[in-house]
Motif scaffolding. Structure first.
Motif, PDB file in Angstrom:
ATOM      1  N   UNK A   3       0.859  -1.190   0.000  1.00 14.73           N
ATOM      2  CA  UNK A   3       0.000   0.000   0.000  1.00 14.73           C
ATOM      3  C   UNK A   3       0.893   1.237   0.000  1.00 14.73           C
ATOM      4  N   UNK A   4       1.050   1.842  -1.169  1.00 12.59           N
ATOM      5  CA  UNK A   4       1.922   3.018  -1.295  1.00 12.59           C
ATOM      6  C   UNK A   4       1.444   4.168  -0.426  1.00 12.59           C
ATOM      7  N   UNK A   5       0.132   4.266  -0.219  1.00 11.27           N
ATOM      8  CA  UNK A   5      -0.419   5.365   0.585  1.00 11.27           C
ATOM      9  C   UNK A   5      -0.027   5.250   2.052  1.00 11.27           C
ATOM     10  N   UNK A   6       0.281   4.043   2.498  1.00 11.39           N
ATOM     11  CA  UNK A   6       0.586   3.818   3.909  1.00 11.39           C
ATOM     12  C   UNK A   6       2.073   3.997   4.222  1.00 11.39           C
ATOM     13  N   UNK A   7       2.874   4.312   3.203  1.00 18.91           N
ATOM     14  CA  UNK A   7       4.322   4.398   3.407  1.00 18.91           C
ATOM     15  C   UNK A   7       4.811   5.836   3.278  1.00 18.91           C
ATOM     16  N   UNK A   8       5.722   6.202   4.189  1.00 23.46           N
ATOM     17  CA  UNK A   8       6.390   7.497   4.046  1.00 23.46           C
ATOM     18  C   UNK A   8       7.413   7.364   2.920  1.00 23.46           C
ATOM     19  N   UNK A   9       7.936   8.496   2.471  1.00 22.67           N
ATOM     20  CA  UNK A   9       8.941   8.445   1.402  1.00 22.67           C
ATOM     21  C   UNK A   9      10.181   7.682   1.869  1.00 22.67           C
ATOM     22  N   UNK A  10      10.538   7.837   3.134  1.00 25.54           N
ATOM     23  CA  UNK A  10      11.708   7.131   3.680  1.00 25.54           C
ATOM     24  C   UNK A  10      11.462   5.615   3.691  1.00 25.54           C
ATOM     25  N   UNK A  11      10.258   5.205   4.109  1.00 25.62           N
ATOM     26  CA  UNK A  11       9.919   3.775   4.094  1.00 25.62           C
ATOM     27  C   UNK A  11       9.928   3.246   2.664  1.00 25.62           C
ATOM     28  N   UNK A  56       4.820  -3.221 -10.630  1.00 24.86           N
ATOM     29  CA  UNK A  56       3.385  -3.320 -10.924  1.00 24.86           C
ATOM     30  C   UNK A  56       2.776  -4.494 -10.171  1.00 24.86           C
ATOM     31  N   UNK A  57       3.485  -5.629 -10.140  1.00 26.58           N
ATOM     32  CA  UNK A  57       2.985  -6.800  -9.413  1.00 26.58           C
ATOM     33  C   UNK A  57       2.819  -6.493  -7.929  1.00 26.58           C
ATOM     34  N   UNK A  58       3.795  -5.788  -7.362  1.00 25.16           N
ATOM     35  CA  UNK A  58       3.801  -5.550  -5.919  1.00 25.16           C
ATOM     36  C   UNK A  58       2.893  -4.413  -5.481  1.00 25.16           C
ATOM     37  N   UNK A  59       2.650  -3.449  -6.377  1.00 27.57           N
ATOM     38  CA  UNK A  59       1.846  -2.282  -5.993  1.00 27.57           C
ATOM     39  C   UNK A  59       0.467  -2.275  -6.630  1.00 27.57           C
ATOM     40  N   UNK A  60       0.318  -3.023  -7.728  1.00 26.59           N
ATOM     41  CA  UNK A  60      -0.943  -2.989  -8.457  1.00 26.59           C
ATOM     42  C   UNK A  60      -1.081  -1.747  -9.322  1.00 26.59           C
ATOM     43  N   UNK A  61      -0.010  -0.954  -9.402  1.00 31.85           N
ATOM     44  CA  UNK A  61      -0.038   0.272 -10.201  1.00 31.85           C
ATOM     45  C   UNK A  61       1.081   0.230 -11.232  1.00 31.85           C
ATOM     46  N   UNK A  77      13.009   6.445  -8.700  1.00 31.12           N
ATOM     47  CA  UNK A  77      12.044   5.352  -8.542  1.00 31.12           C
ATOM     48  C   UNK A  77      11.113   5.677  -7.378  1.00 31.12           C
ATOM     49  N   UNK A  78      11.693   6.113  -6.254  1.00 33.25           N
ATOM     50  CA  UNK A  78      10.910   6.454  -5.063  1.00 33.25           C
ATOM     51  C   UNK A  78       9.944   7.590  -5.395  1.00 33.25           C
ATOM     52  N   UNK A  79      10.432   8.621  -6.071  1.00 32.81           N
ATOM     53  CA  UNK A  79       9.569   9.759  -6.437  1.00 32.81           C
ATOM     54  C   UNK A  79       8.431   9.318  -7.350  1.00 32.81           C
ATOM     55  N   UNK A  80       8.727   8.437  -8.299  1.00 34.23           N
ATOM     56  CA  UNK A  80       7.701   7.951  -9.222  1.00 34.23           C
ATOM     57  C   UNK A  80       6.633   7.164  -8.461  1.00 34.23           C
ATOM     58  N   UNK A  81       7.064   6.323  -7.532  1.00 40.34           N
ATOM     59  CA  UNK A  81       6.102   5.554  -6.744  1.00 40.34           C
ATOM     60  C   UNK A  81       5.296   6.474  -5.833  1.00 40.34           C
ATOM     61  N   UNK A  82       5.967   7.431  -5.217  1.00 43.38           N
ATOM     62  CA  UNK A  82       5.270   8.385  -4.344  1.00 43.38           C
ATOM     63  C   UNK A  82       4.238   9.180  -5.147  1.00 43.38           C
ATOM     64  N   UNK A  83       4.559   9.447  -6.406  1.00 40.82           N
ATOM     65  CA  UNK A  83       3.639  10.178  -7.270  1.00 40.82           C
ATOM     66  C   UNK A  83       2.414   9.378  -7.667  1.00 40.82           C
ATOM     67  N   UNK A  84       2.430   8.076  -7.427  1.00 39.62           N
ATOM     68  CA  UNK A  84       1.289   7.233  -7.778  1.00 39.62           C
ATOM     69  C   UNK A  84       0.323   7.065  -6.619  1.00 39.62           C
TER      70      UNK A  84
END
Length: 88
Positions: A3-11, A56-61, A77-84
């Motif tokens: 769940x990308x929404x549940x993670x801080x950028x550091x996590x 994509x497999x791990x995040x569903x996005x 990579x982190x910024x791209x994921x945080x942006x999703x």
């Protein structure tokens, strides 16, 4: 699924570093946000596609192709994921 929404950028950064270390047999101690995927970590274009598929497999996005093309470092990579993430 992560769940990308549940993670801080550091996590998120720690998670990406763990994933890269596992997928490409890299030393986690050598990985930083500034590590260049191509010149520092010897990840080639096929590996990069494998990484995108795994994310994509791990995040569903799915990373959009225009975003994927701009990724050069672990921080990118982190910024791209945080942006999703969805705004709260």
């Amino acid at each position: 699924m992560i769940d990308l929404n549940a993670m801080s950028k550091e996590q998120l950064q720690h998670w990406v570093i763990d994933l890269l270390a596992e997928m490409f047999e890299l030393d986690k101690a050598q990985l930083t946000a500034d590590s260049n995927l191509y010149s520092d970590l010897d990840i080639d274009s096929i590996d990069a596609v494998d990484l995108a598929v795994k994310l994509k497999q791990l995040t569903g996005k799915r990373l959009q192709p225009e975003v994927f093309k701009t990724i050069r470092t672990i921080g990118d990579v982190v910024d791209a994921l945080a942006g999703m993430t969805e705004p709260a």
